[in-house]
Design an enzyme around this catalytic site. Structure first.
Site, PDB file in Angstrom:
ATOM      1  N   LYS A 234      29.997 -13.944 -14.540  1.00  0.00           N
ATOM      2  CA  LYS A 234      30.791 -13.021 -14.911  1.00  0.00           C
ATOM      3  C   LYS A 234      32.476 -13.660 -14.512  1.00  0.00           C
ATOM      4  CE  LYS A 234      32.338  -8.520 -12.965  1.00  0.00           C
ATOM      5  NZ  LYS A 234      31.958  -7.528 -12.002  1.00  0.00           N
TER       6      LYS A 234
ATOM      7  N   CYS B 100      30.457  -5.624 -16.310  1.00  0.00           N
ATOM      8  CA  CYS B 100      31.134  -4.581 -15.730  1.00  0.00           C
ATOM      9  C   CYS B 100      32.614  -4.610 -15.881  1.00  0.00           C
ATOM     10  CB  CYS B 100      30.905  -4.650 -14.044  1.00  0.00           C
ATOM     11  SG  CYS B 100      31.376  -3.061 -13.319  1.00  0.00           S
TER      12      CYS B 100
ATOM     13  N   GLU C 158      24.167  -4.423 -13.286  1.00  0.00           N
ATOM     14  CA  GLU C 158      24.880  -5.612 -12.521  1.00  0.00           C
ATOM     15  C   GLU C 158      23.966  -5.788 -11.372  1.00  0.00           C
ATOM     16  OE1 GLU C 158      28.924  -5.057 -11.859  1.00  0.00           O
ATOM     17  OE2 GLU C 158      29.448  -6.942 -11.094  1.00  0.00           O
TER      18      GLU C 158
HETATM   19  C1  ACM Z   1      33.021  -3.881 -11.112  1.00  0.00           C
HETATM   20  O1  ACM Z   1      33.246  -5.011 -11.927  1.00  0.00           O
HETATM   21  N1  ACM Z   1      31.538  -4.153 -10.792  1.00  0.00           N
HETATM   22  C2  ACM Z   1      33.546  -2.565 -11.168  1.00  0.00           C
END
Ligand code: ACM
Length: 271
Positions: A111, A144, A40
């Site tokens: 995301k 993530c 990420e």
């Molecule tokens: C995250 O979502 N970077 C912990």
């Protein structure tokens, strides 16, 4: 279909895109041709201190520097690359992952579930969950913290994902790695978690990223994994047809037997 799955685990330097790209390029030389996942926000680092800072480091897709470089690499490597980056789109900044395959930009995933102060810097993802149908396999992307919402991976698996690419900057020790094993098992798919390592201290925050990147089989076998500190690239050869076998017993098919008639309630419940 035989292919190689790989992750790149390294330590991005905050704000130094050129250095991060250069390091990623060097590491990618060690990956085998196939599906390769980078962490990420690999080109910017993670610990932003303001919305302005995130906006300044963000770039448009596909014309920004990170996208262009990753697309070019995917062509040179005859591979599919999935890489996290800060994306600017009109007035919004997203925590996104780009998908590039064999020299072509295929799109982004933004995301959906933002973690902690990401909510201050980024807009909530609006792409939904889609399959990238590549020559290297059918790939779904989550980023993530999305791992903790099983719905995200499930939607992708139902839509035909063979592999979930999971770029990450994980900070809660070991939980996601265990969770992603379950995501593999409950959906009978391969998952690739590409996490970063190192500590980042900026503003009020200091994060130690947990590494331990891993590739998990549809039967929950951890095929390869990294330590919590090393910079490393690992690859494993797999047969993607394993991810299309959804029979649990002769009489049980994992996907066909979902009781969607009973699950509809999920869309009505809140909180
Ligand atoms: C995250 O979502 N970077 C912990």
């Amino acid at each position: 279909m035989e292919t190689n799955l790989s992750f790149v685990q390294f330590r991005p330097a905050f704000g130094d895109k050129d250095l991060n790209l250069e390091n990623a390029v060097k590491l990618l030389k060690q990956a085998k041709q196939g599906i390769i996942v980078l962490p990420e926000l690999f080109s910017t680092g993670y610990t932003f201190t303001s919305k302005k800072e995130a906006a300044e480091l963000a770039e448009e897709a596909p014309k920004g520097k990170t996208c262009r470089r990753v697309v070019e690499l995917s062509g040179k490597m005859r591979s599919t690359l999935i890489a996290g980056f800060a994306e600017k789109s009109s007035s919004k900044v997203f925590n996104s992952a780009l998908v590039a395959s064999r020299g072509e930009f295929l799109g982004v995933y933004r995301k959906a579930h933002l973690f902690y102060k990401e909510k201050l810097w980024f807009s909530q993802g609006d792409t939904g969950f889609r399959i990238f149908d590549t020559k290297d396999g059918k790939v779904g992307v989550i980023i993530c913290f999305d791992w903790i919402y099983p719905e995200a991976t499930r939607i992708l698996a139902v839509a035909g994902a063979e592999v979930i690419a999971h770029p990450a900057n994980l900070v809660l020790p070991g939980l996601a790695q265990k969770g992603m094993c379950v995501r593999s098992l409950e959906n009978r798919i391969f998952t690739i978690t590409a996490n970063r390592v190192g500590r980042e201290t900026r503003g009020e925050d200091s994060f130690r990223f947990t590494g331990r990147s891993q590739i998990v089989s549809p039967k929950m076998k951890v095929l390869v994994k990294a330590s919590s500190t090393e910079t490393v690239v690992k690859s494993v050869a797999v047969d993607l047809s394993e991810a299309r076998k959804k029979a649990i017993t002769r009489l049980n098919d994992l996907m066909a037997e979902r009781r969607v008639d009973l699950y509809g309630v999920l869309t009505q419940l809140s909180g």
